[in-house]
Enzyme design. Structure first.
Site, PDB file in Angstrom:
ATOM      1  CG  ASP A  95      -1.401   3.956  -3.682  1.00  0.00           C
ATOM      2  OD1 ASP A  95      -0.381   4.257  -4.340  1.00  0.00           O
ATOM      3  OD2 ASP A  95      -1.684   2.785  -3.361  1.00  0.00           O
ATOM      4  CG  HIS A 155       6.330   6.588   0.709  1.00  0.00           C
ATOM      5  ND1 HIS A 155       7.251   5.598   0.995  1.00  0.00           N
ATOM      6  CD2 HIS A 155       5.128   6.084   1.080  1.00  0.00           C
ATOM      7  CE1 HIS A 155       6.625   4.544   1.514  1.00  0.00           C
ATOM      8  NE2 HIS A 155       5.326   4.821   1.567  1.00  0.00           N
ATOM      9  CB  SER A 257      -6.820  13.030   5.314  1.00  0.00           C
ATOM     10  OG  SER A 257      -7.306  14.340   5.333  1.00  0.00           O
TER      11      SER A 257
END
Length: 297
Positions: A95, A155, A257
């Site tokens: 995200d 991921h 980050s």
């Protein structure tokens, strides 16, 4: 929040050069991992109010976190981010908000990646490996910024075989939009973890860039044992290699980050509409057919 290009924003960036970045980050780590209820409960409650965090999609309920860090690195329910149907293409690894995306520019000095308007940096410096960088000639990159309220696990964009991990020490500047506009080579200067993969499309790199207050970068193959690099660049070439399926967890940030995905010449093209400022979701398509008549990079 001040305009990233304003004098106030520039002043904030300048102050970062003077701050004790590692001391502040170490303090943040101690606070975030504290299990005392009088520390974790108000931190979690205050953070949820400030950022309107949706815990309905989290595996653990609000009362089930034993520290602020466990809340921040929370896992999502399996159906919270259904992957796009892109066949053998690439998926967004996290995200966040797209900072930049596009071709890797080739110059006599090697490939370069756009950081912000008027600023770029060397791919070889980012990866801390000149030979590895050569494999991405003619390729593309996408940079995604994870805000504090985002899901902070990363991921794998496609089926991939982990070949090498490189831990690179560096600074801990903020990776906000304002900082990326005003600090040269920001992502190639900050501490980072570089994962080099072999895929059906050729080489792929996933770079997790640390920042101020980021207590560390954890990967699934390290089992949380090496959150930070040492004083020197550390490289591990995996034999046997580590095989990860598309969408599997790769690692997580202990606080937020930036993630940079780099692909080679033979990888599929990025989808149309990958423009700075676009909100991205884990599992969203990064690659796909281009609009009719669009020129190739």
């Amino acid at each position: 929040m001040p305009d990233p290009g304003s004098p106030l924003a520039r002043l904030g960036v300048s102050i970062q050069h003077l701050l004790p970045q590692r001391a502040l980050t170490a303090l943040a780590h101690r606070i975030s991992t504290a299990r005392a209820g009088w520390i974790r409960r108000p931190l979690i409650a205050g953070f949820r109010r400030l950022y309107e965090v949706d815990l309905d999609e989290a595996v653990v309920p609000a009362s089930g976190f034993d520290s602020f860090d466990s809340f921040f690195t929370r896992a999502l329910k399996p159906d919270a981010r259904p992957p796009a149907s892109v066949g053998t293409g690439l998926l967004c690894p996290c995200d966040g908000t797209l900072s930049q995306a596009g071709p890797i520019f080739e110059e006599p000095s090697g490939g370069r990646i756009v950081q912000a308007k008027g600023r770029d940096y060397s791919l070889a410096e980012l990866l801390a490996d000149e030979k590895a960088a050569e494999a991405f000639t003619g390729g593309r990159f996408a940079t995604v910024y994870l805000a504090p309220y985002d899901y902070h696990r990363v991921h794998v964009p496609c089926d991939a075989t982990l070949r090498t991990e490189i831990r690179v020490p560096g600074r801990l500047f903020s990776v906000s939009d304002a900082t990326s506009r005003h600090i040269d080579r920001l992502f190639a200067r900050n501490e980072r973890m570089v994962a080099l993969f072999d895929t059906a499309h050729g080489p792929m790199a996933v770079v997790m860039v640390a920042a101020m207050l980021v207590a560390g970068i954890e990967t699934v193959w390290d089992a949380g044992l090496r959150l930070r690099p040492g004083r020197d660049v550390a490289r591990i070439d995996f034999d046997p290699t580590v095989r990860l399926s598309a969408g599997a967890e790769l690692g997580r940030f202990h606080w937020g980050s930036t993630v940079i995905v780099v692909t080679g010449r033979d990888a599929p093209d990025w989808v149309d509409g990958l423009v700075p400022g676009r909100r991205m979701r884990l599992g969203e398509a990064l690659t796909g057919p281009r609009a009719p008549g669009r020129a190739e990079n």
